[in-house]
Design a protein around this motif. Structure first.
Motif, PDB file in Angstrom:
ATOM      1  N   VAL A 193       0.841  -1.198   0.000  1.00 49.48           N
ATOM      2  CA  VAL A 193       0.000   0.000   0.000  1.00 49.48           C
ATOM      3  C   VAL A 193       0.876   1.247   0.000  1.00 49.48           C
ATOM      4  CG1 VAL A 193      -1.843   1.256   1.196  1.00 49.48           C
ATOM      5  CG2 VAL A 193      -1.788  -1.252   1.262  1.00 49.48           C
ATOM      6  N   ARG A 194       0.528   2.191  -0.870  1.00 49.58           N
ATOM      7  CA  ARG A 194       1.210   3.473  -0.925  1.00 49.58           C
ATOM      8  C   ARG A 194       0.172   4.592  -1.064  1.00 49.58           C
ATOM      9  NH1 ARG A 194       4.547   0.598   0.558  1.00 49.58           N
ATOM     10  NH2 ARG A 194       6.705   0.319  -0.166  1.00 49.58           N
ATOM     11  N   MET A 195       0.545   5.791  -0.630  1.00 50.45           N
ATOM     12  CA  MET A 195      -0.321   6.950  -0.778  1.00 50.45           C
ATOM     13  C   MET A 195      -0.065   7.562  -2.159  1.00 50.45           C
ATOM     14  SD  MET A 195      -2.141   7.124   1.932  1.00 50.45           S
ATOM     15  CE  MET A 195      -2.829   8.773   1.751  1.00 50.45           C
ATOM     16  N   LEU A 196      -0.965   7.263  -3.109  1.00 46.92           N
ATOM     17  CA  LEU A 196      -0.769   7.675  -4.490  1.00 46.92           C
ATOM     18  C   LEU A 196      -2.090   8.112  -5.113  1.00 46.92           C
ATOM     19  CD1 LEU A 196       1.455   4.646  -5.603  1.00 46.92           C
ATOM     20  CD2 LEU A 196       2.280   6.912  -4.953  1.00 46.92           C
ATOM     21  N   ASP A 197      -2.011   8.563  -6.344  1.00 52.12           N
ATOM     22  CA  ASP A 197      -3.183   8.841  -7.163  1.00 52.12           C
ATOM     23  C   ASP A 197      -3.489   7.572  -7.948  1.00 52.12           C
ATOM     24  OD1 ASP A 197      -5.073   9.636  -8.968  1.00 52.12           O
ATOM     25  OD2 ASP A 197      -3.940  11.297  -9.805  1.00 52.12           O
ATOM     26  N   GLY A 198      -4.583   6.895  -7.612  1.00 50.27           N
ATOM     27  CA  GLY A 198      -4.901   5.604  -8.213  1.00 50.27           C
ATOM     28  C   GLY A 198      -5.082   5.680  -9.719  1.00 50.27           C
ATOM     29  N   ALA A 199      -5.770   6.711 -10.206  1.00 53.55           N
ATOM     30  CA  ALA A 199      -5.994   6.852 -11.646  1.00 53.55           C
ATOM     31  C   ALA A 199      -4.675   7.082 -12.381  1.00 53.55           C
ATOM     32  CB  ALA A 199      -6.963   7.999 -11.911  1.00 53.55           C
ATOM     33  N   ALA A 200      -3.803   7.905 -11.793  1.00 54.51           N
ATOM     34  CA  ALA A 200      -2.510   8.165 -12.421  1.00 54.51           C
ATOM     35  C   ALA A 200      -1.660   6.901 -12.443  1.00 54.51           C
ATOM     36  CB  ALA A 200      -1.775   9.282 -11.673  1.00 54.51           C
ATOM     37  N   LEU A 201      -1.711   6.115 -11.376  1.00 53.09           N
ATOM     38  CA  LEU A 201      -0.942   4.875 -11.338  1.00 53.09           C
ATOM     39  C   LEU A 201      -1.432   3.896 -12.401  1.00 53.09           C
ATOM     40  CD1 LEU A 201       1.253   3.235  -9.912  1.00 53.09           C
ATOM     41  CD2 LEU A 201      -0.494   2.374  -8.357  1.00 53.09           C
ATOM     42  N   SER A 202      -2.749   3.810 -12.584  1.00 51.68           N
ATOM     43  CA  SER A 202      -3.295   2.948 -13.638  1.00 51.68           C
ATOM     44  C   SER A 202      -2.789   3.382 -14.999  1.00 51.68           C
ATOM     45  CB  SER A 202      -4.828   2.974 -13.602  1.00 51.68           C
ATOM     46  OG  SER A 202      -5.319   2.428 -12.390  1.00 51.68           O
ATOM     47  N   ARG A 203      -2.716   4.682 -15.211  1.00 48.62           N
ATOM     48  CA  ARG A 203      -2.218   5.192 -16.483  1.00 48.62           C
ATOM     49  C   ARG A 203      -0.752   4.832 -16.684  1.00 48.62           C
ATOM     50  NH1 ARG A 203      -3.452   9.304 -20.140  1.00 48.62           N
ATOM     51  NH2 ARG A 203      -2.206   8.791 -21.983  1.00 48.62           N
ATOM     52  N   VAL A 204       0.034   4.908 -15.627  1.00 45.42           N
ATOM     53  CA  VAL A 204       1.447   4.543 -15.717  1.00 45.42           C
ATOM     54  C   VAL A 204       1.593   3.083 -16.136  1.00 45.42           C
ATOM     55  CG1 VAL A 204       3.555   4.166 -14.382  1.00 45.42           C
ATOM     56  CG2 VAL A 204       2.250   6.273 -14.079  1.00 45.42           C
ATOM     57  N   PHE A 205       0.871   2.190 -15.450  1.00 46.34           N
ATOM     58  CA  PHE A 205       0.959   0.766 -15.771  1.00 46.34           C
ATOM     59  C   PHE A 205       0.467   0.497 -17.190  1.00 46.34           C
ATOM     60  CE2 PHE A 205       0.523  -0.444 -11.011  1.00 46.34           C
ATOM     61  CZ  PHE A 205       1.883  -0.238 -10.838  1.00 46.34           C
ATOM     62  N   ALA A 206      -0.609   1.159 -17.609  1.00 49.03           N
ATOM     63  CA  ALA A 206      -1.132   0.971 -18.959  1.00 49.03           C
ATOM     64  C   ALA A 206      -0.104   1.379 -20.009  1.00 49.03           C
ATOM     65  CB  ALA A 206      -2.425   1.765 -19.134  1.00 49.03           C
ATOM     66  N   ASN A 207       0.575   2.493 -19.777  1.00 45.29           N
ATOM     67  CA  ASN A 207       1.582   2.951 -20.739  1.00 45.29           C
ATOM     68  C   ASN A 207       2.776   2.008 -20.798  1.00 45.29           C
ATOM     69  OD1 ASN A 207      -0.121   5.101 -21.051  1.00 45.29           O
ATOM     70  ND2 ASN A 207       1.374   6.673 -20.554  1.00 45.29           N
ATOM     71  N   LEU A 208       3.170   1.458 -19.657  1.00 41.57           N
ATOM     72  CA  LEU A 208       4.293   0.518 -19.656  1.00 41.57           C
ATOM     73  C   LEU A 208       3.916  -0.784 -20.352  1.00 41.57           C
ATOM     74  CD1 LEU A 208       5.738   1.050 -16.075  1.00 41.57           C
ATOM     75  CD2 LEU A 208       6.637   1.880 -18.236  1.00 41.57           C
ATOM     76  N   LEU A 209       2.673  -1.216 -20.189  1.00 40.50           N
ATOM     77  CA  LEU A 209       2.218  -2.418 -20.877  1.00 40.50           C
ATOM     78  C   LEU A 209       2.127  -2.184 -22.384  1.00 40.50           C
ATOM     79  CD1 LEU A 209      -0.465  -3.504 -18.274  1.00 40.50           C
ATOM     80  CD2 LEU A 209       1.576  -4.813 -18.901  1.00 40.50           C
ATOM     81  N   GLN A 210       1.680  -1.004 -22.783  1.00 46.36           N
ATOM     82  CA  GLN A 210       1.668  -0.661 -24.203  1.00 46.36           C
ATOM     83  C   GLN A 210       3.085  -0.634 -24.763  1.00 46.36           C
ATOM     84  OE1 GLN A 210      -0.412   3.059 -24.578  1.00 46.36           O
ATOM     85  NE2 GLN A 210      -2.340   2.238 -23.784  1.00 46.36           N
ATOM     86  N   ASN A 211       4.014  -0.156 -23.959  1.00 40.76           N
ATOM     87  CA  ASN A 211       5.413  -0.153 -24.376  1.00 40.76           C
ATOM     88  C   ASN A 211       5.919  -1.570 -24.600  1.00 40.76           C
ATOM     89  OD1 ASN A 211       8.068   1.476 -24.538  1.00 40.76           O
ATOM     90  ND2 ASN A 211       8.567  -0.130 -23.071  1.00 40.76           N
ATOM     91  N   ALA A 212       5.501  -2.503 -23.736  1.00 35.98           N
ATOM     92  CA  ALA A 212       5.897  -3.903 -23.897  1.00 35.98           C
ATOM     93  C   ALA A 212       5.314  -4.485 -25.182  1.00 35.98           C
ATOM     94  CB  ALA A 212       5.445  -4.718 -22.686  1.00 35.98           C
ATOM     95  N   VAL A 213       4.077  -4.120 -25.502  1.00 38.31           N
ATOM     96  CA  VAL A 213       3.457  -4.593 -26.740  1.00 38.31           C
ATOM     97  C   VAL A 213       4.258  -4.109 -27.951  1.00 38.31           C
ATOM     98  CG1 VAL A 213       1.412  -4.394 -28.203  1.00 38.31           C
ATOM     99  CG2 VAL A 213       1.150  -4.772 -25.749  1.00 38.31           C
ATOM    100  N   LYS A 214       4.773  -2.887 -27.890  1.00 37.76           N
ATOM    101  CA  LYS A 214       5.508  -2.317 -29.020  1.00 37.76           C
ATOM    102  C   LYS A 214       6.892  -2.942 -29.169  1.00 37.76           C
ATOM    103  CE  LYS A 214       3.321   2.187 -28.281  1.00 37.76           C
ATOM    104  NZ  LYS A 214       3.549   3.566 -27.773  1.00 37.76           N
ATOM    105  N   TYR A 215       7.593  -3.149 -28.060  1.00 29.94           N
ATOM    106  CA  TYR A 215       9.003  -3.483 -28.137  1.00 29.94           C
ATOM    107  C   TYR A 215       9.329  -4.948 -27.846  1.00 29.94           C
ATOM    108  CZ  TYR A 215       9.679   1.581 -28.071  1.00 29.94           C
ATOM    109  OH  TYR A 215       9.638   2.910 -28.355  1.00 29.94           O
TER     110      TYR A 215
END
Length: 299
Positions: A193-215
């Protein structure tokens, strides 16, 4: 003879005392200049550095530092103004592109209902694909410009990293499997558990997964540690160390991702840093590793 020696000793003693006092005054003035310089850099203030001593050389030094502070402050204000104007221009441009793109897509929908030859269908398919790509890139640019314009302090709430990561992987699972990628996932049993912005964290993970799809060449390992470290690792033989060093740069793309805006990882970095985390990439033995770390608040 003894009187002369005692007199000389007394004079030398006085000189030592005077020199010690002088050194103390100079050290105090130097400390005041150093503290004042650090304070002016840390705060947005127009006040200049002042010293309590009357030493001419230290006052000249303080004046020289103040002159550089004035120039630095003017350059900073000019940069901030230009940066704000650029962000506004990008936001307006990306927003203005939406209207003609929407019209183009609408007319394409109408054309697809008309009678046409096979070659016309082929050309329409190409136009449709390019239009959809342009729409996607414009939306990404708009979201990025909005991200840059918002306040840096994201709303914080208790977020379970395990849960957000699992949901992000599930959302991207179809895109991953279409590329022949079956991710290997390792997470701790306990909740991280961390004190974060949940929506922003989801966006970060989504972008990293998209990066994996590309590379990725067909593999993906995702690891979450109880310390708050998340690692995305995949084989990417088409990259090199120079490209990896620029992956987080705005608008940077490589040959294997021509349909990319070059903003995904830049957005991820901005969001991670806004939430007080860190993100980095490393390339060894044809494998790309992206590390994210969120430490516990106050830790």
């Amino acid at each position: 003879m003894m009187v002369w020696l005692w007199s000389l000793t007394g004079v030398l003693g006085l000189l030592v005392i005077v020199l010690l006092i002088k050194i103390h005054i100079l050290r105090k003035a130097a400390g005041e200049i150093a503290d004042g310089f650090a304070d002016r850099l840390a705060t947005d203030t127009n006040t200049l550095i002042g010293i309590s001593g009357r030493d001419r050389q230290m006052r000249r030094l303080a004046d020289a530092v103040n002159e550089q502070l004035r120039r630095l402050r003017a350059e900073h204000h000019r940069f901030c103004q230009g940066d704000a104007e650029l962000k506004g221009a990008v936001t307006n441009l990306s927003h203005d592109l939406r209207t003609p793109l929407t019209a183009i897509c609408g007319y394409l929908d109408l054309l697809e209902k008309e009678e046409k030859s096979d070659i016309a269908k082929h050309y329409l398919d190409i136009i449709r694909n390019r239009s959809q790509l342009l729409v996607s890139m414009t939306e990404e640019l708009f979201r990025y410009s909005v991200l840059l314009s918002r306040e840096s302090d994201a709303p914080a709430e208790p977020v379970v990293l395990n849960q957000v990561l699992e949901e992000s992987i599930a959302a991207a699972y179809t895109a991953l499997t279409q590329r022949g990628i079956t991710p290997r996932i390792r997470m701790p049993q306990e909740k991280v558990v961390r004190m974060l912005d949940g929506a922003a964290l989801s966006r970060v993970f989504a972008n990293l997964l998209q990066n994996a799809v590309k590379y990725s060449s067909g593999d993906l390992e995702i690891t979450l540690e109880s310390t708050g470290e998340i690692v995305f690792a995949n084989t990417a033989p088409g990259l090199d160390e120079i490209q990896v060093g620029r992956l987080f740069d705005r608008f940077f793309t490589v040959e294997s991702a021509r349909k990319s805006t070059g903003l995904g990882l830049a957005i991820a970095r901005s969001l991670v840093e806004q939430m007080g985390g860190s993100i980095s990439a490393e390339y060894t033995d044809d494998r790309l590793h992206i590390w994210i770390f969120f430490r516990e608040r106050g830790g």
